[in-house]
Design an enzyme around this catalytic site. Structure first.
Site, PDB file in Angstrom:
ATOM      1  N   ALA A 127      26.499  25.386  18.534  1.00  0.00           N
ATOM      2  CA  ALA A 127      26.271  24.600  17.576  1.00  0.00           C
ATOM      3  C   ALA A 127      27.555  23.388  18.121  1.00  0.00           C
ATOM      4  O   ALA A 127      27.082  22.722  16.952  1.00  0.00           O
ATOM      5  CB  ALA A 127      27.531  25.615  16.495  1.00  0.00           C
ATOM      6  N   ASP A 161      21.194  28.394  24.164  1.00  0.00           N
ATOM      7  CA  ASP A 161      21.580  28.421  22.736  1.00  0.00           C
ATOM      8  C   ASP A 161      21.623  26.881  22.394  1.00  0.00           C
ATOM      9  O   ASP A 161      22.776  26.375  22.116  1.00  0.00           O
ATOM     10  CB  ASP A 161      23.531  29.158  22.981  1.00  0.00           C
ATOM     11  CG  ASP A 161      23.813  29.312  21.146  1.00  0.00           C
ATOM     12  OD1 ASP A 161      23.170  28.297  20.216  1.00  0.00           O
ATOM     13  OD2 ASP A 161      24.290  30.001  20.685  1.00  0.00           O
ATOM     14  N   ILE A 162      20.329  26.365  21.116  1.00  0.00           N
ATOM     15  CA  ILE A 162      19.720  25.499  20.862  1.00  0.00           C
ATOM     16  C   ILE A 162      19.726  25.836  19.089  1.00  0.00           C
ATOM     17  O   ILE A 162      19.378  26.910  18.874  1.00  0.00           O
ATOM     18  CB  ILE A 162      18.303  24.958  21.508  1.00  0.00           C
ATOM     19  CG1 ILE A 162      17.769  25.458  22.774  1.00  0.00           C
ATOM     20  CG2 ILE A 162      18.388  24.089  20.915  1.00  0.00           C
ATOM     21  CD1 ILE A 162      18.870  25.566  23.899  1.00  0.00           C
ATOM     22  N   GLU A 163      21.056  24.809  19.026  1.00  0.00           N
ATOM     23  CA  GLU A 163      21.619  24.959  17.698  1.00  0.00           C
ATOM     24  C   GLU A 163      21.636  23.580  17.568  1.00  0.00           C
ATOM     25  O   GLU A 163      21.703  22.303  18.192  1.00  0.00           O
ATOM     26  CB  GLU A 163      21.687  25.922  17.174  1.00  0.00           C
ATOM     27  CG  GLU A 163      23.041  25.920  17.546  1.00  0.00           C
ATOM     28  CD  GLU A 163      24.119  27.250  16.958  1.00  0.00           C
ATOM     29  OE1 GLU A 163      24.039  27.061  16.051  1.00  0.00           O
ATOM     30  OE2 GLU A 163      24.489  28.288  17.824  1.00  0.00           O
ATOM     31  N   GLY A 164      21.931  23.495  15.770  1.00  0.00           N
ATOM     32  CA  GLY A 164      21.909  21.937  15.267  1.00  0.00           C
ATOM     33  C   GLY A 164      21.211  20.499  15.857  1.00  0.00           C
ATOM     34  O   GLY A 164      19.769  21.043  16.375  1.00  0.00           O
TER      35      GLY A 164
END
Length: 516
Positions: A127, A161-164
């Site tokens: 994140a 982990d791909i977010e934001g």
């Protein structure tokens, strides 16, 4: 072999691969998945996330064996760009790979865990900080950065982990997908399979548009995804009044449906069971970042049972660092801690509850590959009224909310009034269809029995008689009530077209009131 020599060979190999990929792109697109055939389902595994740079440091290397002596894997997080924002992998910007080895003893601790029979997955992104794909200039440079980590820790499975902001960055999504495809081609040619999981945010209605585009970009590049791991947490207003378990179960079901459509659009139809195996779940244990969202031990137990029942391929949690009751010196449990869950766990550990029946390892599943499923691509089955528990869907009929029908050997329920909307229309957003899939027609099912009463309970319906609203009649033993004035409209049509029919079938309770 020194790092310099290894990376030099990698650059040469990438250059060759790019030329070959350009020349045979059409062939690869048609045959990529034919060459990746697997007969056995991948083992299901549990691995909790560990925040490598959090303090106090979590001793993941000590393992945590269950009653049978099984020590689960861990997911070490997060690899991001270094503090200068260059395409150089680091642990949370705090440590380069060499620094982590020297100051955190990370390499030695990983080896200690492996000696206990457990494995390690490394997660890239997260994140905060800069995800590598957002700073690297080319797919080749990004693949090289990934490779440094893969070779340093001898990995066969990685987690992206791909977010934001990274989730919304179309350029970096395309770059990441190309880099993963190149890596899998290179390592596969060396007999070294690389399993790649995408970890994405989710809400009860499924993946967001941005999340779906990340998955689609991977498939379009020719990358073979091991699966999509859902962050079943922090739902906000999308949770509405549902419990954390109910919201998480809804998110899994919705994404299962979406993933099937995405794979089919990519020319890779998959069976329902295979799609469940390509899903992972990562709840945030205890207090979530949203104040009124608390994932309890009971939620964890129910979620584990749901995952096992449906065959979800991977179970994780955020995080092992937090898997303990907060001490008395941490009174504000509504504020998320890196070192405790914020709920009274007693002697129970979330990791023990969520990992029940998940006794595989990521390494065992790393060589599993994806291929189109001929059975999933077959034409839909015709429906037989004699083996359908509900009426077969009719394009001309109108259906009220709650009406159940059968279509292509599946049972659907109307979420609102509908007419002409195909029940299995492949829409990616749940709110774009008035139908909710309940499940398949089961072997041996027959039409639901129609409620009947004795002859003489009501007058027998006659086509030549006019009826006012509220009049009650019998037709073939089934009692009906008129919804409005009618003449010549057979009550039996109400079973197949309840909205348009002037008649509504009566229930046993309705009739009981008259007989009283």
């Amino acid at each position: 072999m020194s790092t310099t020599v290894r990376l030099s060979r990698w650059r040469v190999t990438l250059a060759v691969l790019i030329v070959l990929a350009t020349a045979v792109a059409g062939v690869l697109g048609a045959r990529m998945y034919e060459a990746r055939a697997t007969q056995e389902p991948a083992p299901h595994w549990f691995a909790g996330y560990v925040d490598v740079t959090a303090t106090p440091s979590y001793a993941f290397e000590e393992g945590s064996a269950d009653a049978e002596g099984h020590v689960p894997d861990v997911v070490l997080s997060f690899i991001v760009a270094d503090e200068d924002g260059s395409c150089t992998p680091s642990w949370g910007t705090y440590y380069g790979l060499d620094e982590a080895g020297a100051q955190l003893d990370l390499d030695r601790r990983i080896q200690r865990l492996r000696e206990q029979g457990a494995g390690v997955v490394v997660s890239f992104g997260g994140a905060i900080n800069q995800e590598l794909a957002t700073v690297c200039d080319s797919a080749e440079e990004l693949a090289e950065a990934y490779l440094q980590v893969i070779e340093r820790y001898d990995l066969d499975t990685i987690d992206l982990d791909i977010e934001g902001p990274a989730l919304e960055d179309a350029k970096s999504n395309a770059l990441r997908a190309e880099a993963v495809a190149l890596l899998q081609q290179q390592l596969g040619a060396e007999g070294r399979p690389l399993a790649v999981w995408l970890t994405l945010p989710v809400i009860p209605s499924g993946l967001t548009v941005d999340g779906r585009e990340v998955v689609s970009a991977m498939l379009e590049s020719g990358a073979d995804l091991a699966g999509v791991n859902l962050m079943t947490m922090n739902y906000g207003q999308a949770r509405e009044s549902r419990s954390m378990f109910d919201a998480s179960a809804a998110a899994m079901r919705s994404t299962h449906r979406q993933l099937g459509i995405i794979y089919e659009q990519a020319g890779i139809p998959l069976r329902s069971s295979v799609l469940w195996g390509k899903l992972g779940a990562t709840p945030m244990i205890g207090q979530n970042d949203v104040v009124d969202e608390v994932f309890t031990v009971d939620d964890a137990q129910r979620f584990n049972e749901f995952a096992v029942e449906n065959g979800i391929g991977r179970m994780s949690m955020w995080s092992l660092n937090r898997d303990a009751t907060c001490g008395s010196n941490y009174p504000d449990t509504s504020r998320v801690s890196d070192a405790c869950s914020g709920v009274d766990q007693g002697d129970v550990r979330f990791s023990e509850v969520l990992s029940q029946s998940y006794i595989g390892h990521a390494a065992q599943a790393a060589s599993a590959t994806t291929e189109p499923d001929a059975a999933a691509a077959a034409a839909p089955q015709d429906d037989d009224p004699e083996t359908s528990p509900y009426p077969i869907w009719d394009e001309e009929a109108s259906y009220l909310e709650g009406t159940k029908i059968v279509w292509h050997r599946n049972v659907y329920e109307a979420k609102w009034w509908t007419r002409g909307d195909l029940p299995d229309n492949p829409v990616l957003e749940a709110w774009d269809t008035p139908w909710e899939l309940i499940g398949p027609v089961l072997p041996g099912e027959t039409p639901m029995p129609v409620f009947t009463v004795e002859k003489g309970t009501y007058p027998t319906w006659k086509g030549s008689t006019s009826y006012e609203k509220g009049d009650r009649v019998l037709s073939e033993g089934t009692p009906y009530e008129a919804k409005w004035w009618t003449e010549g409209d057979s009550p039996d049509a109400a079973q197949g077209n309840p909205d348009s029919s002037p008649w509504v079938p009566l229930t046993a309770e309705d009739v009981a009131e008259d007989l009283d």
